[in-house]
Design a protein around this motif. Sequence first.
Motif, PDB file in Angstrom:
ATOM      1  N   GLU A 257       0.834  -1.212   0.000  1.00  0.00           N
ATOM      2  CA  GLU A 257       0.000   0.000   0.000  1.00  0.00           C
ATOM      3  C   GLU A 257       0.863   1.253   0.000  1.00  0.00           C
ATOM      4  N   VAL A 258       1.885   1.260   0.859  1.00  0.00           N
ATOM      5  CA  VAL A 258       2.720   2.462   0.942  1.00  0.00           C
ATOM      6  C   VAL A 258       3.461   2.679  -0.374  1.00  0.00           C
ATOM      7  N   LYS A 261       0.367   3.074  -3.252  1.00  0.00           N
ATOM      8  CA  LYS A 261      -0.669   4.104  -3.082  1.00  0.00           C
ATOM      9  C   LYS A 261      -0.169   5.315  -2.305  1.00  0.00           C
ATOM     10  N   GLY A 262       0.997   5.172  -1.684  1.00  0.00           N
ATOM     11  CA  GLY A 262       1.592   6.328  -1.021  1.00  0.00           C
ATOM     12  C   GLY A 262       0.938   6.700   0.296  1.00  0.00           C
ATOM     13  N   LYS A 263       0.250   5.739   0.910  1.00  0.00           N
ATOM     14  CA  LYS A 263      -0.403   6.046   2.193  1.00  0.00           C
ATOM     15  C   LYS A 263      -0.184   4.914   3.167  1.00  0.00           C
ATOM     16  N   GLU A 269      -1.212   1.519  11.474  1.00  0.00           N
ATOM     17  CA  GLU A 269      -0.949   2.440  12.587  1.00  0.00           C
ATOM     18  C   GLU A 269      -1.641   1.960  13.865  1.00  0.00           C
ATOM     19  N   GLN A 286       4.219  12.861   4.462  1.00  0.00           N
ATOM     20  CA  GLN A 286       3.068  12.229   3.788  1.00  0.00           C
ATOM     21  C   GLN A 286       3.009  12.629   2.322  1.00  0.00           C
ATOM     22  N   GLU A 287       3.365  13.872   2.053  1.00  0.00           N
ATOM     23  CA  GLU A 287       3.375  14.342   0.658  1.00  0.00           C
ATOM     24  C   GLU A 287       4.433  13.566  -0.127  1.00  0.00           C
ATOM     25  N   LEU A 290       3.205  10.166  -1.030  1.00  0.00           N
ATOM     26  CA  LEU A 290       2.210  10.236  -2.103  1.00  0.00           C
ATOM     27  C   LEU A 290       2.841  10.552  -3.458  1.00  0.00           C
ATOM     28  N   ARG A 293       5.839   7.029  -5.935  1.00  0.00           N
ATOM     29  CA  ARG A 293       5.201   5.717  -5.851  1.00  0.00           C
ATOM     30  C   ARG A 293       5.751   4.746  -6.892  1.00  0.00           C
TER      31      ARG A 293
END
Length: 461
Positions: A257-258, A261-263, A269, A286-287, A290, A293
């Motif tokens: 996912e990271v 999708k960058g999240k 968590e 976080q930017e 995102l 990727r």
Amino acid sequence: MKELDYKKIPNGFLWGASTSAFQVEGAYREDGKGLSIADIRSFRKSKEQLDTKVTVDHYHHWQEDIGLMKELGLKSYRFSISWPRIFPNGDEKEPNKAGLNFYHQLIDALLENNIEPIVTMYHFDQPYGLIEKYGGWVSRDAIKDFVKYAECLLDEFGDKVRYWLTINEQAVLVVAPDMLGIDLNLPDKKRYEQAFQANYHMWLAQAEVFKMCQTRFPNSKIGPAVSYITTLPASRKSFDVMAAKDLEDFYSFAQMEVALKGKIPIYFENELKKLDITIEQYSGDQELLLSGRANCLGVNWYCTTIVEAKSTNDTEQFIFRRIERIRDNDLRYTNWGWNFDPIGLRYGLRQLLNRYADIPILITECGWSEEEELIDGKVHDVRRIEYLDKHIEQMALAIQDGVNVISFNPWSFIDILSVGDGMEKRYGMVYVDRSNFEERSMKRYKKDSFEFYKKVIKANS
Ligand code: BG6
């Protein structure tokens, strides 16, 4: 209705094979190479099993090894560049020319033989100098040193290499944190805190590298090599099904996912909250995730894992503490407890289709280990042949199902130094005449699986 042709594999499919630097190269101090944590970790066990000093000496046998790859008909070869061969301590201003030359020669020879290089930047071997200097990945400083190293690789090899893998099996590093240089004697909470902080820094570092590579080389494909353990519930009871899902999501899917999708998933968590640990994050992180990727996915797939929930309603405990791994006596296992469950591969690939649609998938590892002996120059590795046969069949079915698998790279091309179990545990399609403590002739022998795989590649089916 048209019949399914499970043998159909798309033209141009990259039939490959896989290795990693510290597991095959040897030459651990040659031409300026520095020490890695993988070296240091192996030296701790030097009395019990083979360490990284010589292994199968691919550093001096690479021409012969590429000759065998050619004979096998490989279309791709997945290998890793040794980070401490390029930056011996990790923090030098200039890269080590001799290290770069070795990989230039290797890559050029692969290309001359029409073998597509699939290059892993970091396969468990961070320079030990960085661990001594600031604790390795636990420190945020590791990001800049990895990015600098990756930039150097792109400068040098970016116009020759189309397929890149940033980090191999990040989740394994977290569950075996001594591979990151983290002290296993630390109290649980502290150890997890360091391991997950390191994991977070690796996410940021790879995001930078995804971005850099795609900007500079728009035709390249770059992604992580994720350890995908398809996790099955021991029963149909919903608490077991949920436990299996929780483990698979936390261990494998969070990594995907990271990268894709960058999240960071909320379920990931939430598990960290159960350990009462907080990851240090900065604004802008976080930017970055995102904006950087992966555009392909490397998947290391060996077997399924079967789990049950320790209790029917306990969700407060950290995931690793509330599940039990189960052995299914209907399945065959290697001596090291890895099962033979090929349909699990098709099922796993279908899950990837549901999640990531047509993202190109490279199966970057898939293999069967055995203790083996050379008898009259032969190794009859029938179980490995069966493993390859059945897994290739299931992969082909997954492709028919619509999964965009573009490459299959069994682990391993040649016998390697196993990460956990030295030289006894062999994976290769090529046998190397050496044991844990004797170098013997180092001669290469084609196992029966070599001949089998050669036919598969030739027939593209
Ligand atoms: C994967 C690694 O985790 O599993 C390889 O990427 C490793 O480096 C392989 O060799 C098998 O594990 P082991 O411990 O049997 O070598």
